[in-house]
Scaffold this motif. Sequence first.
Motif, PDB file in Angstrom:
ATOM      1  N   ASP A 697       0.834  -1.197   0.000  1.00  0.00           N
ATOM      2  CA  ASP A 697       0.000   0.000   0.000  1.00  0.00           C
ATOM      3  C   ASP A 697       0.873   1.253   0.000  1.00  0.00           C
ATOM      4  O   ASP A 697       2.059   1.214   0.338  1.00  0.00           O
ATOM      5  CB  ASP A 697      -0.917   0.023   1.233  1.00  0.00           C
ATOM      6  N   SER A 698       0.247   2.359  -0.342  1.00  0.00           N
ATOM      7  CA  SER A 698       0.953   3.641  -0.295  1.00  0.00           C
ATOM      8  C   SER A 698       1.216   4.032   1.157  1.00  0.00           C
ATOM      9  O   SER A 698       0.391   3.801   2.042  1.00  0.00           O
ATOM     10  CB  SER A 698       0.119   4.730  -0.976  1.00  0.00           C
ATOM     11  N   ASN A 732       5.854   4.087  -3.070  1.00  0.00           N
ATOM     12  CA  ASN A 732       4.433   4.405  -3.240  1.00  0.00           C
ATOM     13  C   ASN A 732       4.002   5.306  -2.090  1.00  0.00           C
ATOM     14  O   ASN A 732       3.931   4.871  -0.935  1.00  0.00           O
ATOM     15  CB  ASN A 732       3.600   3.118  -3.259  1.00  0.00           C
ATOM     16  N   LYS A 734       1.706   8.686  -0.298  1.00  0.00           N
ATOM     17  CA  LYS A 734       0.409   9.371  -0.271  1.00  0.00           C
ATOM     18  C   LYS A 734       0.475  10.518   0.718  1.00  0.00           C
ATOM     19  O   LYS A 734       1.277  10.514   1.660  1.00  0.00           O
ATOM     20  CB  LYS A 734      -0.718   8.405   0.086  1.00  0.00           C
ATOM     21  N   GLU A 759      -6.982  11.740  -0.702  1.00  0.00           N
ATOM     22  CA  GLU A 759      -5.582  11.311  -0.625  1.00  0.00           C
ATOM     23  C   GLU A 759      -4.893  11.558  -1.964  1.00  0.00           C
ATOM     24  O   GLU A 759      -5.432  11.189  -3.014  1.00  0.00           O
ATOM     25  CB  GLU A 759      -5.469   9.823  -0.287  1.00  0.00           C
ATOM     26  N   LYS A 761      -2.029  10.284  -4.139  1.00  0.00           N
ATOM     27  CA  LYS A 761      -1.173   9.098  -4.221  1.00  0.00           C
ATOM     28  C   LYS A 761      -0.275   9.212  -5.449  1.00  0.00           C
ATOM     29  O   LYS A 761      -0.736   9.598  -6.525  1.00  0.00           O
ATOM     30  CB  LYS A 761      -2.018   7.825  -4.303  1.00  0.00           C
TER      31      LYS A 761
END
Length: 999
Positions: A697-698, A732, A734, A759, A761
């Motif tokens: 995930d970010s 990655n 955000k 968000e 990203k």
Amino acid sequence: MNNNLYQKINNLTGFALFAISGLVFWLTMEPTLSFWDCGEFIAASYKLQVGHQPGAPLFLMIGKLFSLLAGGNTAKVAYFMNLSSALFSAATVMFLYWSITLLAARLFPKEKSPVDALSVIGAGVIGALAFTFSDTFWFSAVEAEVYSLSILSTAIVFWAVLKWEQNGNDRWLVLISFIVGLSIGVHLLSLLAIPAVVLVYYFRKNPQASWPGILKAIAFSGLIWVVVQVGIIQYSVMAAARLDIFFVNTLGLGFGSGALFFLFLLAVLLTLGIRYSIRHHKYQLNLGLICFTFVFFGFCSYFMIIIRANAGTELNLSTPDNAYSLNNYLGRINYGQVPLLYGQTFDAQDIDGKETSTLYRRGKDKYEVAGKDFELKYDKNMLFPRTYSNKPHHIQFYKQWMHLADGETPTFLKNLEFFFSYQSGFMYWRYFMWNFAGRQNDVQGQGSRDAGNWITGIKPLDGLRLDRQDKLPPSITENEGYNRFFGLPLILGIAGLLFLYRRNRHQMIVISTLFFFTGMAIIVYLNQDPLQVRERDYAYVGSFYAFAIFIGFGLLALKELLARFAAERLSLAIAGLTCMLAAPVLMGWQGWDDHDRSGKTTALEWASNYLNSCAPNAILFTNADNDTFPLWYAQQVEGIRTDVRVVNMQYLSDDGYINQMKQQAGKSAPLPISLPESKYVKGVRDYVRYFDYGIMDSVELKDLLAVMTSDNKEDKMPLSDGNYYNFMPSRNLKLTVNAGEVIRTGTLAAKDHSRITPEMKWTFRENIARKADMILFDILVNNHWKRPVYFGSSVSDDTYAGLERYLYLEGYAHRLLPLERDTADKRDKERVTNSEVMYSNIMQKFKLKGFKTAKYLDPESRRIARTTWQFNNTLAANLIDEGKPEKAATILIRNVHELPLKNYSIEDTLSKMPTIEGLYQTGHDEMAGALLKANLDYVTKEISYIASLPASRYDDYGYDLRQGFVVLHNMKRITETYRQPELSKAVNDRIESLQSNFM
């Protein structure tokens, strides 16, 4: 003619040439800011600040004096600093004239006949005026750059040694030493006159000179150069730095104590040495020590750098506020090292490294260790390495230039071939021929046959190198830089050289030595990599100065030849008129249009428009040179938009520069940088490597930054030696967006609330995060949308840090906005606009009149004009898509009325296609048709020229061919779409005709 009368006439002629050349430079002078380093130099001079390494303190202080002539009118500061360059250059012409007459007078009796006296004066006038109108010298004479003052230093040094030769008074040698020392505070190029000075000294002391003696004299001059370049400029400051470290770290004294002790010790030693030489009647030792002392006196201009760095000026690059940092500043450590006599090839791999020295930084009360300096060892090395750069675009260029296959290592012979063909031929002799044979155009050359080459104007001769010349396209013939001298100044110079070879070989050797060491010797020493960002001819102006002396003697050579067939007076008159027409008049006539910068304000308007692209109190991230220096001038001299904080990403990895960003500057508040200095000082987190930690995930940017800057071992990666280092666990990223903050700060209006993304990203694409990236992240985390954030439109891709999807054009800059874009929207950042804001900026704040008032648009101005066409076209297209055709039409009509319509390349026509289509879309058919016809004619001529060449040459013009037919097919589509049958038929006919030529 008695000698006194001759001297009066000679002096008055020198002053007259000063006035004539000064008038030429004043008439063609840029009235305000120029591109490249001028903006930085003017800003640094105006407030006595610290510019880029290695500094030019004497130039800055003299510039400050000239800036006072503005009388408080900041808009005139650049004018008077440009005027200083014009006056320095005019003085150079004057001293060149006097140098030529000093040399020429030695070929005639002391009591000269009127013809002999006029011959000497004529030689001086021809040589001096030829240099006045030489391309490179003229370019530097009309802008605030160091090269005009630098070549003046060289001219004074050479004239002074000739005066010493004339009367033998050694005070001239002391003056030379002082000028050499002063010139260090301008530019180091004048040091290269030392070999010629030594040879003049040698020939006067040894009338029966021999080649072994000449070579010894040149070797001795090399020793003097080493003493000045290495001993005084580098090692004296290094010794002061080492003593300072000892005094501060070991003895516990304050910063600067060791450096002051070194200066005291040096003064004592020089005093004792001079007293010893006097008491023991050692004249040569006394003269040498006095000359050495005066070089140091001149070098003392660098006290200005360390004094102003300690004053904490707003512009304080590299922060040389102590002896150690001043040593690094003078050593140009930011520019890296290149191999000279032995080193690696471009495909070499580093296999080992050894520690060479300890690096320090200034701490609170001691010098702290900032790391170690290492020298890498490579698996592939050779003598005299010329193909060493491992940058991908350089490697590709090496392969193309030397015709190397993939995986092929250049041999020593290939390496030498690159030196002779590219570094010497393309990067020196091409410039030399520009000045004395002719120039194809002002487009920067990178090896193609249609950009930046030298020509003569003799078409059969030029055709041997540059394809056929009888049907040249407008990109060459209509370019102001298309200067044809027919090789006449070159022939005159060669004639003068041969004349001196027969009449006075000592003089020929002296001038040739000056020519070599200010030209080819620089090529050997610099070892330039390819694809330079600009033409570098300005570095070799000293050698063009030397060749102008030969041109002056060309008059005597021609007079001598004509004297075989005509009376002495008549031969002088014919030779003088011929030489005047063949060199100064021809060079001035051909070169005036591309050197006339009067009325040109494009650099200032670019800077003003760039800053006015930003909302109040903005943060603007830029790159160096033309992306930053004009902005510094606009803000710090003319006070334009000082609320905008310009952040140069190339300097943002320097801890001193980061500290400056945390201070008030003009109307700009300190930047929201939360990291304490201990987190980013030199040697700490200079870069942070990415390590794939398996995070899918970010990662919140705030959390990522905390890991990257953490001092806890748990947040670091272990090394095999037991140390730990920070790393970047994910690319990655955000940034959580508080919509309320976005609206409350005025970043976006309340009506845009639904478009605000919760968000942001993005992916950081690099494997290494530089210190500059880390500071950028810190600003983004702590800004909370209080200050608008912008990125320059011409910065490198890595500057954007992967944020392109959230960037919106508002002029010349992209604004970072937390807007959700449709996943189907694949437009790149250049096609996305914040349309209403951008429209308001362009129509109400932008100034574009300089494109029309300028007599001549240089390549950088044309690049900006092309960028303006493109951005305005993008805005107009988006306004049409948004249902605002009236506003789109206003923008497009302004394009036509205020931007340059002249095409310099097919790329220019490509920029105008969207304007043509937009004008048709908004109902301005007549204006669109006229613009289309003009561009159709231009493209036809360009492609027709390529079609006239042998088919084997088509690949060399492949880019232009593709672009040209793209333009033609765009015209076809536009005329068909908007029902313009006559134009459509004309375009179709042209396409068919041109295509048939390539069948």
